[in-house]
Design a protein around this motif. Structure first.
Motif, short mmCIF file in Angstrom:
data_model
loop_
_atom_site.label_atom_id
_atom_site.label_comp_id
_atom_site.label_asym_id
_atom_site.label_seq_id
_atom_site.Cartn_x
_atom_site.Cartn_y
_atom_site.Cartn_z
N ARG A 94 -65.02 45.68 19.83
CA ARG A 94 -64.07 45.09 18.89
C ARG A 94 -64.82 44.29 17.82
NH1 ARG A 94 -58.91 43.94 21.24
NH2 ARG A 94 -59.10 41.75 20.60
N GLY A 95 -64.12 43.94 16.77
CA GLY A 95 -64.75 43.27 15.65
C GLY A 95 -65.37 41.93 15.98
N ASP A 96 -64.87 41.25 17.02
CA ASP A 96 -65.42 39.95 17.39
C ASP A 96 -66.59 40.05 18.36
OD1 ASP A 96 -64.06 40.74 19.64
OD2 ASP A 96 -62.85 38.92 19.84
N GLY A 97 -67.03 41.27 18.67
CA GLY A 97 -68.15 41.46 19.57
C GLY A 97 -67.77 41.72 21.01
N THR A 98 -66.48 41.75 21.32
CA THR A 98 -66.01 41.90 22.69
C THR A 98 -65.59 43.33 22.99
OG1 THR A 98 -63.70 41.39 22.16
CG2 THR A 98 -65.16 39.53 22.64
N TRP A 99 -65.35 43.56 24.27
CA TRP A 99 -64.71 44.81 24.72
C TRP A 99 -63.47 44.45 25.51
CZ3 TRP A 99 -69.99 44.82 24.12
CH2 TRP A 99 -70.57 45.94 23.51
N ALA A 128 -70.33 45.80 29.59
CA ALA A 128 -70.60 46.82 28.56
C ALA A 128 -71.89 46.50 27.82
CB ALA A 128 -69.43 46.88 27.58
N GLY A 129 -72.09 45.24 27.48
CA GLY A 129 -73.33 44.84 26.82
C GLY A 129 -74.54 45.06 27.70
N PHE A 130 -74.37 44.85 29.01
CA PHE A 130 -75.47 45.07 29.94
C PHE A 130 -75.90 46.53 29.95
CE2 PHE A 130 -77.04 46.47 34.03
CZ PHE A 130 -78.07 45.59 34.27
N TRP A 131 -74.95 47.46 30.03
CA TRP A 131 -75.34 48.87 30.13
C TRP A 131 -75.93 49.41 28.84
CZ3 TRP A 131 -77.00 50.66 34.21
CH2 TRP A 131 -76.48 50.25 35.44
N LEU A 132 -75.47 48.92 27.72
CA LEU A 132 -76.12 49.29 26.47
C LEU A 132 -77.52 48.69 26.41
CD1 LEU A 132 -73.07 48.87 24.08
CD2 LEU A 132 -74.31 51.01 24.50
N THR A 133 -77.68 47.50 26.97
CA THR A 133 -79.01 46.87 27.05
C THR A 133 -79.93 47.69 27.95
OG1 THR A 133 -78.14 44.64 26.67
CG2 THR A 133 -80.26 44.81 27.80
N ALA A 134 -79.43 48.09 29.11
CA ALA A 134 -80.24 48.88 30.05
C ALA A 134 -80.71 50.17 29.39
CB ALA A 134 -79.44 49.17 31.31
N VAL A 151 -74.61 45.86 17.71
CA VAL A 151 -73.61 45.79 18.77
C VAL A 151 -74.01 44.77 19.82
CG1 VAL A 151 -72.54 47.11 20.65
CG2 VAL A 151 -72.81 48.15 18.39
N LEU A 152 -75.26 44.85 20.26
CA LEU A 152 -75.73 43.95 21.31
C LEU A 152 -75.82 42.51 20.83
CD1 LEU A 152 -78.43 46.24 22.93
CD2 LEU A 152 -76.27 45.52 23.92
N ARG A 153 -76.25 42.33 19.60
CA ARG A 153 -76.33 40.96 19.07
C ARG A 153 -74.94 40.35 18.98
NH1 ARG A 153 -80.32 37.34 19.39
NH2 ARG A 153 -79.98 35.64 17.91
N GLY A 154 -73.99 41.15 18.54
CA GLY A 154 -72.62 40.64 18.44
C GLY A 154 -72.06 40.28 19.81
N ALA A 155 -72.34 41.11 20.81
CA ALA A 155 -71.85 40.83 22.15
C ALA A 155 -72.49 39.57 22.72
CB ALA A 155 -72.15 42.02 23.06
N ALA A 156 -73.81 39.45 22.58
CA ALA A 156 -74.50 38.28 23.13
C ALA A 156 -74.07 37.00 22.43
CB ALA A 156 -76.01 38.47 23.00
#
Length: 268
Positions: A94-99, A128-134, A151-156
């Motif tokens: 999502r636009g705010d970095g979340t899922w 979700a951020g973890f698996w993209l990180t992995a 994507v990862l920066r926004g999530a973190a």
């Protein structure tokens, strides 16, 4: 000491074909045979994700992350099936970095995947951020050309805003170790360390399955062999059963999965 041979014997005796493929990958490092990937890929939607149920009409964040974990367990995270799923997952942010799950899943979603629920949002964003990180770590261990970097920066960055001053988080326990891995790889080292400290404090009360999942996740994203992982392995040694296995949180049918996760947490 953990009885590695006993754990291997338990999986061989009780595991299904995919679980035995996971064991083979753990022991040899070789990718699983195509039929193991095909078993996991069954049901994958054209968009790239998996539905929450066999007759589901939309991809699910939770179901897709579960399948990515299965693919990773057999060394197939970077397979075409895995890459398609990862691309869908990144695009679903999502636009705010979340899922969050699609709103149509609200009636059937478990507590950790309820659309619009703050605790579920933090959990799903962390996972979700973890698996993209992995996947990014697998593609480039030194993180010099990280896929999905925005994507990862926004999530973190969003996850950091949810942490309390004492390092705790307003969500499920498993959100903690997934968030710690995501934050560490995005260079939020202080925030990741605070979360890990909380996990360490809670370790004595964790179930064997949670300890195994935490340790395997942190190893997966290269957090090293620090005090938390050493403490987790000690706890796993204390909770291993005489038959070589560990208890799952979902009952005996999932004990092999927990045992495989513990083996992954203890791999050299």
């Amino acid at each position: 000491m953990i009885d590695i041979d006993g754990a291997i014997g338990y999986v061989v005796a009780h595991g299904d074909p995919v679980e035995r493929a996971r064991l083979s990958h753990l022991r040899t490092g070789h990718p699983a045979p195509p039929e193991a990937v095909e078993r996991i890929a069954a049901g994958q939607m054209s968009e790239g994700g998996w539905p929450a149920s066999a007759d589901g009409g939309v991809p699910s964040i939770d179901a897709t992350c579960y399948r990515l974990a299965e693919l990773d367990g057999i060394g197939a995270l970077s397979s075409p099936v895995g890459v398609q799923a990862l691309q869908w997952l990144a695009a679903a942010q999502r636009g705010d970095g979340t899922w969050q799950e699609h709103e149509s899943l609200a009636g059937e979603a478990p507590a950790w995947a309820l659309p619009g629920d703050p605790e579920a949002t933090l959990y799903q964003t962390s996972v979700a951020g973890f698996w993209l990180t992995a996947a990014a770590v697998e593609i480039d261990p030194y993180q010099t050309r990280t896929p999905w970097s925005e994507v990862l920066r926004g999530a973190a960055s969003w996850v950091v805003t949810q942490l309390r001053p004492d390092g705790t988080w307003p969500s499920f326990l498993a959100a903690g170790w997934h968030a710690a891995g995501l934050l560490h790889q995005q260079q939020f080292y202080y925030e990741s360390a605070r979360v890990q400290q909380v996990l360490g404090d809670r370790l004595p009360d964790m179930s064997p399955a949670d300890v195994a999942s935490m340790a395997a996740a942190l190893r997966r994203v290269n957090l090293g062999d620090d005090w938390l992982l050493q403490s987790a392995r000690k706890r796993l040694a204390q909770t291993q059963r005489p038959d070589g296995g560990w208890d799952s949180n979902e009952g005996p049918l999932f004990d092999v999965n927990t045992t495989l996760t513990a083996l992954r947490a203890c791999r050299s």
